[in-house]
Design a protein around this motif. Structure first.
Motif, PDB file in Angstrom:
ATOM      1  N   UNK A 164      -8.314 109.395 -19.487  1.00  0.00           N
ATOM      2  CA  UNK A 164      -8.574 108.370 -18.483  1.00  0.00           C
ATOM      3  C   UNK A 164      -9.629 107.396 -19.009  1.00  0.00           C
ATOM      4  N   UNK A 165      -9.414 106.101 -18.705  1.00  0.00           N
ATOM      5  CA  UNK A 165     -10.360 105.088 -19.159  1.00  0.00           C
ATOM      6  C   UNK A 165     -10.235 103.835 -18.295  1.00  0.00           C
ATOM      7  N   UNK A 166     -11.259 103.012 -18.379  1.00  0.00           N
ATOM      8  CA  UNK A 166     -11.265 101.715 -17.706  1.00  0.00           C
ATOM      9  C   UNK A 166     -10.318 100.769 -18.437  1.00  0.00           C
ATOM     10  N   UNK A 167      -9.571  99.967 -17.713  1.00  0.00           N
ATOM     11  CA  UNK A 167      -8.606  99.060 -18.321  1.00  0.00           C
ATOM     12  C   UNK A 167      -9.278  98.050 -19.254  1.00  0.00           C
ATOM     13  N   UNK A 168     -10.537  97.719 -18.986  1.00  0.00           N
ATOM     14  CA  UNK A 168     -11.218  96.684 -19.761  1.00  0.00           C
ATOM     15  C   UNK A 168     -11.844  97.202 -21.057  1.00  0.00           C
ATOM     16  N   UNK A 169     -11.690  98.479 -21.361  1.00  0.00           N
ATOM     17  CA  UNK A 169     -12.348  99.062 -22.534  1.00  0.00           C
ATOM     18  C   UNK A 169     -11.340  99.721 -23.479  1.00  0.00           C
ATOM     19  N   UNK A 170     -10.426  98.938 -24.102  1.00  0.00           N
ATOM     20  CA  UNK A 170      -9.374  99.551 -24.920  1.00  0.00           C
ATOM     21  C   UNK A 170      -9.879 100.230 -26.192  1.00  0.00           C
ATOM     22  N   UNK A 171     -11.104  99.959 -26.607  1.00  0.00           N
ATOM     23  CA  UNK A 171     -11.633 100.598 -27.809  1.00  0.00           C
ATOM     24  C   UNK A 171     -12.608 101.727 -27.503  1.00  0.00           C
ATOM     25  N   UNK A 172     -12.912 101.903 -26.233  1.00  0.00           N
ATOM     26  CA  UNK A 172     -13.815 102.975 -25.807  1.00  0.00           C
ATOM     27  C   UNK A 172     -13.036 104.291 -25.741  1.00  0.00           C
ATOM     28  N   UNK A 173     -13.701 105.367 -26.139  1.00  0.00           N
ATOM     29  CA  UNK A 173     -13.042 106.673 -26.103  1.00  0.00           C
ATOM     30  C   UNK A 173     -12.772 107.090 -24.657  1.00  0.00           C
ATOM     31  N   UNK A 174     -11.574 107.569 -24.421  1.00  0.00           N
ATOM     32  CA  UNK A 174     -11.184 108.005 -23.077  1.00  0.00           C
ATOM     33  C   UNK A 174     -11.792 109.362 -22.759  1.00  0.00           C
ATOM     34  N   UNK A 175     -11.955 109.609 -21.473  1.00  0.00           N
ATOM     35  CA  UNK A 175     -12.407 110.927 -21.025  1.00  0.00           C
ATOM     36  C   UNK A 175     -11.187 111.811 -20.817  1.00  0.00           C
ATOM     37  N   UNK A 176     -11.343 113.090 -21.146  1.00  0.00           N
ATOM     38  CA  UNK A 176     -10.262 114.063 -20.989  1.00  0.00           C
ATOM     39  C   UNK A 176     -10.583 114.936 -19.789  1.00  0.00           C
ATOM     40  N   UNK A 177      -9.587 115.113 -18.933  1.00  0.00           N
ATOM     41  CA  UNK A 177      -9.728 115.978 -17.766  1.00  0.00           C
ATOM     42  C   UNK A 177      -8.649 117.047 -17.813  1.00  0.00           C
ATOM     43  N   UNK A 178      -9.069 118.279 -17.590  1.00  0.00           N
ATOM     44  CA  UNK A 178      -8.145 119.412 -17.553  1.00  0.00           C
ATOM     45  C   UNK A 178      -7.852 119.770 -16.101  1.00  0.00           C
ATOM     46  N   UNK A 179      -6.804 120.527 -15.918  1.00  0.00           N
ATOM     47  CA  UNK A 179      -6.420 120.998 -14.580  1.00  0.00           C
ATOM     48  C   UNK A 179      -6.146 119.858 -13.612  1.00  0.00           C
ATOM     49  N   UNK A 180      -5.407 118.852 -14.094  1.00  0.00           N
ATOM     50  CA  UNK A 180      -4.964 117.766 -13.219  1.00  0.00           C
ATOM     51  C   UNK A 180      -3.436 117.740 -13.224  1.00  0.00           C
ATOM     52  N   UNK A 181      -2.874 117.431 -12.075  1.00  0.00           N
ATOM     53  CA  UNK A 181      -1.415 117.429 -11.973  1.00  0.00           C
ATOM     54  C   UNK A 181      -0.840 116.081 -11.557  1.00  0.00           C
ATOM     55  N   UNK A 182      -1.709 115.168 -11.128  1.00  0.00           N
ATOM     56  CA  UNK A 182      -1.233 113.838 -10.747  1.00  0.00           C
ATOM     57  C   UNK A 182      -2.151 112.782 -11.362  1.00  0.00           C
ATOM     58  N   UNK A 183      -1.627 111.593 -11.605  1.00  0.00           N
ATOM     59  CA  UNK A 183      -2.483 110.528 -12.120  1.00  0.00           C
ATOM     60  C   UNK A 183      -3.588 110.151 -11.135  1.00  0.00           C
ATOM     61  N   UNK A 184      -3.289 110.234  -9.860  1.00  0.00           N
ATOM     62  CA  UNK A 184      -4.294 109.914  -8.838  1.00  0.00           C
ATOM     63  C   UNK A 184      -5.460 110.897  -8.877  1.00  0.00           C
ATOM     64  N   UNK A 185      -5.160 112.159  -9.102  1.00  0.00           N
ATOM     65  CA  UNK A 185      -6.205 113.181  -9.205  1.00  0.00           C
ATOM     66  C   UNK A 185      -7.088 112.904 -10.431  1.00  0.00           C
ATOM     67  N   UNK A 186      -6.472 112.542 -11.552  1.00  0.00           N
ATOM     68  CA  UNK A 186      -7.233 112.215 -12.758  1.00  0.00           C
ATOM     69  C   UNK A 186      -8.103 110.982 -12.533  1.00  0.00           C
ATOM     70  N   UNK A 187      -7.549 109.972 -11.879  1.00  0.00           N
ATOM     71  CA  UNK A 187      -8.301 108.757 -11.580  1.00  0.00           C
ATOM     72  C   UNK A 187      -9.506 109.079 -10.696  1.00  0.00           C
ATOM     73  N   UNK A 188      -9.292 109.880  -9.672  1.00  0.00           N
ATOM     74  CA  UNK A 188     -10.368 110.234  -8.751  1.00  0.00           C
ATOM     75  C   UNK A 188     -11.491 110.979  -9.471  1.00  0.00           C
TER      76      UNK A 188
END
Length: 99
Positions: A66-90
């Motif tokens: 998961x990452x902010x749309x405005x930061x394409x070169x920034x490393x994304x955060x990884x979340x485990x135990x998520x089953x929906x994109x909305x849950x990951x976003x939250x």
């Protein structure tokens, strides 16, 4: 939404996915599925943009980048135990508030 499948080309992935690390994850997963003969037409990963937040999720393995749309070169955060994109976003938004 963009579905990454074992048939996805590098060009398609580069055009659809904004963040460099998410692209690399998608390409690695495509290579893995091709090597091991995984399902060719089924979705391996899903790429979503939800209110300026980009989510690359594997619903079967339960993880997301998961990452902010405005930061394409920034490393994304990884979340485990998520089953929906909305849950990951939250969860990502909650992390942003607490940092």
């Amino acid at each position: 939404m963009y579905h990454v499948t074992a048939k996805s080309s590098e060009q398609e992935i580069n055009a659809a996915i904004r963040h460099l690390d998410m692209r690399e994850e998608a390409k690695d997963r495509v290579d893995f599925e091709r090597c091991w003969g995984g399902p060719q037409g089924e979705s391996i990963l899903e790429y979503h943009i939800l209110n300026q937040v980009c989510v690359l999720i594997d619903r079967n393995l339960g993880y997301a980048l998961v990452n902010d749309i405005s930061a394409p070169h920034k490393e994304s955060e990884v979340f485990l135990d998520v089953t929906t994109p909305e849950q990951a976003q939250e969860r990502w938004l909650d992390n942003q508030k607490s940092s």
